[in-house]
Design a protein around this motif. Structure first.
Motif, PDB file in Angstrom:
ATOM      1  N   LYS A  47       0.839  -1.211   0.000  1.00  8.36           N
ATOM      2  CA  LYS A  47       0.000   0.000   0.000  1.00  8.36           C
ATOM      3  C   LYS A  47       0.870   1.257   0.000  1.00  8.36           C
ATOM      4  N   LEU A  48       1.952   1.231   0.790  1.00  3.51           N
ATOM      5  CA  LEU A  48       2.876   2.366   0.820  1.00  3.51           C
ATOM      6  C   LEU A  48       3.492   2.590  -0.557  1.00  3.51           C
ATOM      7  N   TYR A  49       3.927   1.513  -1.202  1.00  2.00           N
ATOM      8  CA  TYR A  49       4.545   1.652  -2.520  1.00  2.00           C
ATOM      9  C   TYR A  49       3.563   2.277  -3.518  1.00  2.00           C
ATOM     10  N   ARG A  50       2.318   1.846  -3.476  1.00  2.00           N
ATOM     11  CA  ARG A  50       1.320   2.381  -4.404  1.00  2.00           C
ATOM     12  C   ARG A  50       1.020   3.847  -4.095  1.00  2.00           C
ATOM     13  N   ALA A  51       0.988   4.197  -2.820  1.00  2.00           N
ATOM     14  CA  ALA A  51       0.764   5.594  -2.429  1.00  2.00           C
ATOM     15  C   ALA A  51       1.914   6.483  -2.901  1.00  2.00           C
ATOM     16  N   LEU A  52       3.137   5.973  -2.805  1.00  2.00           N
ATOM     17  CA  LEU A  52       4.296   6.743  -3.267  1.00  2.00           C
ATOM     18  C   LEU A  52       4.291   6.902  -4.791  1.00  2.00           C
ATOM     19  N   VAL A  53       3.834   5.897  -5.492  1.00  2.00           N
ATOM     20  CA  VAL A  53       3.699   6.021  -6.952  1.00  2.00           C
ATOM     21  C   VAL A  53       2.762   7.178  -7.286  1.00  2.00           C
ATOM     22  N   ILE A  54       1.648   7.275  -6.561  1.00  2.00           N
ATOM     23  CA  ILE A  54       0.710   8.383  -6.790  1.00  2.00           C
ATOM     24  C   ILE A  54       1.370   9.717  -6.487  1.00  2.00           C
ATOM     25  N   SER A  55       2.008   9.824  -5.320  1.00  2.00           N
ATOM     26  CA  SER A  55       2.650  11.086  -4.943  1.00  2.00           C
ATOM     27  C   SER A  55       3.719  11.487  -5.949  1.00  2.00           C
ATOM     28  N   ASP A  56       4.557  10.541  -6.330  1.00  2.00           N
ATOM     29  CA  ASP A  56       5.648  10.830  -7.275  1.00  2.00           C
ATOM     30  C   ASP A  56       5.108  11.285  -8.626  1.00  2.00           C
ATOM     31  N   LEU A  57       4.161  10.538  -9.173  1.00  5.31           N
ATOM     32  CA  LEU A  57       3.663  10.845 -10.512  1.00  5.31           C
ATOM     33  C   LEU A  57       2.795  12.105 -10.537  1.00  5.31           C
ATOM     34  N   VAL A  58       2.048  12.354  -9.472  1.00  4.21           N
ATOM     35  CA  VAL A  58       1.281  13.604  -9.396  1.00  4.21           C
ATOM     36  C   VAL A  58       2.232  14.799  -9.355  1.00  4.21           C
ATOM     37  N   THR A  59       3.321  14.653  -8.639  1.00  6.65           N
ATOM     38  CA  THR A  59       4.342  15.718  -8.595  1.00  6.65           C
ATOM     39  C   THR A  59       4.934  15.947  -9.985  1.00  6.65           C
ATOM     40  N   ILE A  60       5.341  14.877 -10.641  1.00  7.02           N
ATOM     41  CA  ILE A  60       5.931  14.973 -11.981  1.00  7.02           C
ATOM     42  C   ILE A  60       4.927  15.563 -12.968  1.00  7.02           C
ATOM     43  N   HIS A  61       3.680  15.143 -12.861  1.00  6.40           N
ATOM     44  CA  HIS A  61       2.615  15.646 -13.745  1.00  6.40           C
ATOM     45  C   HIS A  61       2.504  17.168 -13.642  1.00  6.40           C
ATOM     46  N   GLN A  62       2.483  17.684 -12.435  1.00  3.71           N
ATOM     47  CA  GLN A  62       2.395  19.136 -12.250  1.00  3.71           C
ATOM     48  C   GLN A  62       3.621  19.848 -12.818  1.00  3.71           C
ATOM     49  N   LYS A  63       4.802  19.269 -12.585  1.00  8.25           N
ATOM     50  CA  LYS A  63       6.040  19.898 -13.040  1.00  8.25           C
ATOM     51  C   LYS A  63       6.197  19.880 -14.557  1.00  8.25           C
ATOM     52  N   THR A  64       5.485  18.986 -15.230  1.00  5.67           N
ATOM     53  CA  THR A  64       5.602  18.890 -16.681  1.00  5.67           C
ATOM     54  C   THR A  64       5.200  20.203 -17.348  1.00  5.67           C
ATOM     55  N   GLY A  65       4.143  20.835 -16.853  1.00  7.89           N
ATOM     56  CA  GLY A  65       3.690  22.097 -17.432  1.00  7.89           C
ATOM     57  C   GLY A  65       4.493  23.300 -16.972  1.00  7.89           C
TER      58      GLY A  65
END
Length: 425
Positions: free
Chosen positions: A288-306
């Motif tokens: 569950k922790l690993y999946r939560a970190l995937v969300i946090s990491d990718l949401v961060t990257i998604h925002q930074k893309t723009g």
């Protein structure tokens, strides 16, 4: 999301590309990397150096301590460290192995060899050109767009290596335009843990270690310790304090590596440490922790893309919203809870400026994490910021797009003014 899908493979590759180990603030380390590569191609210790950098590089290098230099700061220190002790094959850990003798030589080199720093006339936000000279021989190494992206190696008029670089595209990296919050959650729920275990496991190990170092010893302004001693130690306080403590240590030249996100160690710690702390509190499974970190990491990257790698917009705001999304997931939140958490967090703290890497980054991290946590708790209590409230608009993707426009286009003049203030002009 099926693991044979192109999007699934793309998301895994994005994590592999973005979650990289780095020792020290990544902009001075990129300078050290360019310097080490140039010296290696030259074959001699240079007797003259010219470093041409973009505005953002000046801002992010000026005030931060370069690791393994006995607390030296600045572009010259990073350049000297790369020339004297750098190992370019280690990339963003280029000066992770420096002897005491080499530390002394770095200081002597700075005192005896002219290192000229110039502001580059360039359309690239991220631009470093290192020119090194020995007798009649010279080498140029240029890095643009991101920290290890060498686009030119030239020696004595001969082009040894060159590739095209585009201002709007991070050449050589995966296309991040496929990222969106709904698919990120789908990917996190369906990803085979074996595909991300090594990446996320290293993130947990490295970033937790430097956070503990920041609390155990005196670093920077000791924001992490101040938070704990002032506000107590429940989970929301610990989440802020530990993330801040990692930055306390890192900005103070701590020689422990971190796993970065979007080229930033501070963003890497902000996206991960609060989620790790909440996972401990909630006693969730490792999976569950690993999946939560995937969300946090990718949401961060998604925002930074723009937004881009560097901006006048403080990048940890994106990571704070990302960690809020990861925490919402740990509590069982689905798309609706996570989307509202992100929007609420961005409404609270968007507009905090980046005025370079330094001790106060830790306090900004604490603020960003607090906004992420508050964003989730607002939604739990039936509260939210709505379309038309400032830059908030209908839907999480549209709000993220607005923030990207604000940061990339709207804050261009802010960036210039920040640098003018920092260098006293």
């Amino acid at each position: 999301m099926n693991n044979s899908d192109l999007k699934y493979k793309n998301y895994v590759q994005i994590l592999k590309e973005e979650l990289q180990p780095a020792m020290g603030c990544t902009e001075p380390i990129a300078i050290a990397y360019a310097a080490a590569k140039a010296r290696e191609i030259l074959g001699y210790t240079p007797e003259k150096v010219i470093v041409e950098v973009s505005l953002n590089i000046v801002k992010n290098v000026k005030s931060v301590i370069v690791p393994n230099t006995n607390r030296l700061k600045g572009i010259g220190a990073a350049t000297a460290a790369g020339i004297i002790a750098g190992k370019s094959e280690k990339r963003l850990e280029v000066i992770s192995q420096v002897t005491e003798e080499e530390k002394q030589k770095i200081k002597e080199y700075l005192l005896t060899i002219p290192i000229e720093v110039k502001l580059a006339e360039t359309p690239f936000i991220f631009d470093i050109q290192m020119s090194v000279v020995y007798k009649d021989s010279y080498v140029k190494v240029r890095i643009v767009n991101y920290h290890t992206n060498i686009v030119l190696i030239e020696k004595d008029g001969e082009i040894l290596y060159q590739k095209e670089a585009t201002v709007s595209i991070e050449d050589g990296l995966s296309d991040k335009k496929l990222l969106n919050v709904k698919d990120i959650i789908d990917f996190a729920n369906s990803v085979d843990i074996k595909d991300i275990e090594g990446i996320i496991g290293e993130q947990i190990e490295c970033n937790s270690r430097i956070a503990e170092e920041g609390l155990k010893n005196s670093h920077g302004a000791n924001i992490g310790s101040v938070i704990l001693s002032t506000y107590g130690s429940d989970v929301k306080i610990r989440a802020k304090a530990k993330a801040a403590a990692g930055s306390d240590a890192r900005m103070d030249g701590c020689e422990l590596p971190v796993i970065i996100i979007s080229g930033s160690g501070n963003q890497g710690m902000t996206a991960s440490i609060p989620v790790i702390e909440y996972a401990k509190e909630l006693k969730v499974s490792k999976e569950k922790l690993y999946r939560a970190l995937v969300i946090s990491d990718l949401v961060t990257i998604h925002q930074k893309t723009g937004i881009g790698r560097l901006s006048a917009y403080c990048g940890v705001i994106c990571a704070g919203a990302g960690s809020g999304a990861g925490i919402a997931y740990l509590y069982g939140g689905s798309y609706k809870e996570i989307a509202h958490t992100i929007v609420n967090a961005l409404a609270i703290v968007s507009g905090i400026v980046c005025d370079g890497a330094k001790a106060s980054c830790a306090a900004k991290i604490a603020t960003a994490v607090d906004a992420g946590i508050l964003g989730y708790n607002m939604y739990k209590e039936g509260q939210q910021f709505k379309a038309g409230d400032g830059i908030v608009t209908k839907g999480v993707e549209a709000t993220i797009s607005n923030v990207g426009k604000l940061a990339k286009e709207g804050m261009k003049e802010t960036e210039k003014e920040i640098v003018r203030i920092m260098i006293g002009n």
